[in-house]
Scaffold this motif. Structure first.
Motif, PDB file in Angstrom:
ATOM      1  N   THR A   1       1.902  -1.703   8.846  1.00  0.00           N
ATOM      2  CA  THR A   1       1.319  -0.933   7.740  1.00  0.00           C
ATOM      3  C   THR A   1       1.538  -1.678   6.417  1.00  0.00           C
ATOM      4  OG1 THR A   1       3.369   0.340   7.543  1.00  0.00           O
ATOM      5  CG2 THR A   1       1.634   1.282   8.892  1.00  0.00           C
TER       6      THR A   1
ATOM      7  N   GLN B   1      -7.422   8.678  10.103  1.00  0.00           N
ATOM      8  CA  GLN B   1      -6.021   9.111  10.046  1.00  0.00           C
ATOM      9  C   GLN B   1      -5.686  10.057  11.196  1.00  0.00           C
ATOM     10  OE1 GLN B   1      -3.580   8.040   8.214  1.00  0.00           O
ATOM     11  NE2 GLN B   1      -4.891   6.625   7.077  1.00  0.00           N
TER      12      GLN B   1
ATOM     13  N   VAL C   1      -2.765   5.617  -1.716  1.00  0.00           N
ATOM     14  CA  VAL C   1      -1.533   5.251  -1.022  1.00  0.00           C
ATOM     15  C   VAL C   1      -0.781   4.134  -1.766  1.00  0.00           C
ATOM     16  CG1 VAL C   1      -2.436   3.446   0.523  1.00  0.00           C
ATOM     17  CG2 VAL C   1      -0.691   5.005   1.362  1.00  0.00           C
TER      18      VAL C   1
ATOM     19  N   VAL D   1      -8.219  -2.296   4.539  1.00  0.00           N
ATOM     20  CA  VAL D   1      -7.070  -1.404   4.777  1.00  0.00           C
ATOM     21  C   VAL D   1      -7.275  -0.103   3.990  1.00  0.00           C
ATOM     22  CG1 VAL D   1      -4.618  -1.066   4.236  1.00  0.00           C
ATOM     23  CG2 VAL D   1      -5.358  -3.176   5.343  1.00  0.00           C
ATOM     24  N   SER D   2      -7.698  -0.259   2.723  1.00  0.00           N
ATOM     25  CA  SER D   2      -7.854   0.916   1.853  1.00  0.00           C
ATOM     26  C   SER D   2      -8.962   1.842   2.336  1.00  0.00           C
ATOM     27  CB  SER D   2      -8.147   0.473   0.414  1.00  0.00           C
ATOM     28  OG  SER D   2      -7.160  -0.423  -0.029  1.00  0.00           O
TER      29      SER D   2
ATOM     30  N   THR E   1      -6.764   3.911   4.576  1.00  0.00           N
ATOM     31  CA  THR E   1      -5.622   4.615   3.961  1.00  0.00           C
ATOM     32  C   THR E   1      -6.011   5.410   2.715  1.00  0.00           C
ATOM     33  OG1 THR E   1      -5.117   2.743   2.506  1.00  0.00           O
ATOM     34  CG2 THR E   1      -4.037   2.779   4.667  1.00  0.00           C
TER      35      THR E   1
ATOM     36  N   GLU F   1      -3.791  -1.300   9.120  1.00  0.00           N
ATOM     37  CA  GLU F   1      -4.423   0.016   9.295  1.00  0.00           C
ATOM     38  C   GLU F   1      -5.889  -0.111   9.715  1.00  0.00           C
ATOM     39  OE1 GLU F   1      -2.445  -0.887   6.866  1.00  0.00           O
ATOM     40  OE2 GLU F   1      -1.112   0.743   6.236  1.00  0.00           O
TER      41      GLU F   1
ATOM     42  N   ALA G   1      -7.486   9.287   1.953  1.00  0.00           N
ATOM     43  CA  ALA G   1      -7.608   8.543   3.211  1.00  0.00           C
ATOM     44  C   ALA G   1      -8.855   8.999   3.973  1.00  0.00           C
ATOM     45  CB  ALA G   1      -6.362   8.795   4.060  1.00  0.00           C
TER      46      ALA G   1
ATOM     47  N   GLN H   1      -2.728   9.374  13.849  1.00  0.00           N
ATOM     48  CA  GLN H   1      -1.574  10.275  13.990  1.00  0.00           C
ATOM     49  C   GLN H   1      -1.478  10.901  15.379  1.00  0.00           C
ATOM     50  OE1 GLN H   1      -1.812  12.738  10.488  1.00  0.00           O
ATOM     51  NE2 GLN H   1      -1.467  10.911   9.225  1.00  0.00           N
TER      52      GLN H   1
ATOM     53  N   PRO I   1       1.253  -0.710   3.012  1.00  0.00           N
ATOM     54  CA  PRO I   1       2.059  -0.213   1.879  1.00  0.00           C
ATOM     55  C   PRO I   1       3.550  -0.502   2.056  1.00  0.00           C
ATOM     56  CG  PRO I   1       0.448   1.434   2.539  1.00  0.00           C
ATOM     57  CD  PRO I   1       0.399   0.362   3.578  1.00  0.00           C
TER      58      PRO I   1
END
Ligand code: SF4
Length: 361
Positions: A170, A260, A203, A195-196, A199, A141, A255, A264, A172
């Protein structure tokens, strides 16, 4: 350097180590999920400082290492086409595919260019309109937003000669798959800070909820990592697993909305093959239909369909990535597999567990 030097303060590290030795738990095996953690743990010798019985093992968080061999073979095959430029991060260049590597292909004439950002690839496409530039989109991510923005930039400039060979993954979904299989005995997880940052920490709530395992989102300096270990040991002692965030200077619970939004806009979830973990449903991304023109797997599907299945490899990276095997337990380590002659990606990547063990012991 602000926000890193103070997290290497020796006095504070010693204090924290003393505190760790007072937390009474039984033996515990903690997975450092992220390859950057693995490298920091090795570089700063943190394993030696932990109380007896507290072990750290590597996990699946090195993006180069988990890139499937078949994906690399496909990317190499595209490089054989006339006029194609393969634009990639440097870490991938020496990873062995079934027959060859990007480095070896470059030596016999394939146009392989090492770049530092996907925007470099867009710029090459703009400056060299007679070439077809294929960017190798590797990473979790953390790097997805930059790839998404590069695609939006290329779309805005109407670039016909830029595509992304997308193998982003990804985290998770990989942890869900790894833990569901129950193959590896893990007492807790140090979760990846960068990553966190994209996200959000929430998550990962499924890990304590479903698997009853304590977690800590941590940064990459010694104090960050030791604070994460302390949190996991405290959660084990109290029997109350949750996702602690000891990296609050970079990570929040929700997030990052901007990151994000761009992810998306450009991508949608898809299945992905991982080295060592196999097919994990929903653990990859592909491009939204309206950006298909920038999807190398779509544009060059006929060439990719002809790529044969990957050859079996003597490499044990899959077991290292699942926490089964320590690098030094691999029979090839330091013998037939070294940084100058790597058999597997874990010995090549700057975040690879075998590279860390070879370099720092
Ligand atoms: Fe793979 Fe080499 Fe590490 Fe063994 S030592 S797991 S072959 S990278």
């Amino acid at each position: 350097m602000k926000y890193s030097e103070e997290y290497r303060d020796q006095h504070l590290v010693r204090q924290l180590i003393r505190r760790l030795h007072t937390v009474k738990t039984g033996p515990a095996t903690i997975m450092e999920v992220c390859g950057t953690h693995t490298m920091s743990v090795a570089r700063f010798g943190l394993k030696m400082l932990l109380p007896d019985g507290i072990n750290l093992i590597s996990g699946p968080g090195c993006p180069v290492c988990v890139t499937d061999q078949h994906d690399l073979d496909g990317y190499l095959a595209l490089g054989m086409q006339p006029g194609v430029v393969l634009a990639t991060f440097g870490d991938m260049v020496r990873v062995p595919g079934s027959h060859t590597s990007l480095d070896q292909r470059r030596a016999v004439g394939t146009d392989v260019r090492v770049i530092y950002s996907p925007f470099d690839a867009v710029e090459i496409a703009r400056l060299e309109p007679d070439k077809q530039i294929i960017f190798f989109g590797v990473g979790f991510e953390t790097t997805m937003p930059a790839t998404a923005l590069a695609i939006l930039t290329a779309a805005e400039a109407n670039l016909e000669n830029f595509t992304v060979y997308c193998v982003h993954k990804t985290m998770p979904a990989a942890l869900q798959a790894l833990l569901s299989r129950g193959e590896t005995q893990i007492s807790g997880l140090l979760l990846p800070g960068h990553v966190s940052a994209v996200t959000g920490s929430a998550v990962f709530d499924f890990i304590p909820a479903t698997f009853r395992l304590p977690c800590a989102v941590t940064g990459f300096e010694p104090l960050d990592i030791l604070l994460g270990v302390e949190s996991i040991l405290s959660q084990l002692r109290r029997g109350r697993p949750h996702v602690a965030n000891v990296y609050q200077r970079a990570v929040s619970r929700p997030a990052n909305p901007k990151a994000q939004a761009v992810i998306q806009e450009v991508f949608l979830a898809s299945d992905s093959y991982w080295r060592g973990l196999g097919l994990i449903p929903g653990s990859g991304i592909s491009l939204q239909p309206r950006f298909r023109h920038f999807d190398a797997k779509y544009r060059f599907a006929r060439i990719l369909a002809a790529v044969p299945p990957p050859l079996p490899t003597p490499c044990h990276c899959g077991e290292v990535l699942r926490g089964f095997l320590r690098p030094l337990q691999c029979p090839l380590f330091g013998d037939s597999c070294t940084p100058s002659h790597p058999i597997g990606p874990c010995m090549v990547s700057s975040e690879g567990a075998c590279a860390a063990a070879y370099r720092f012991g």
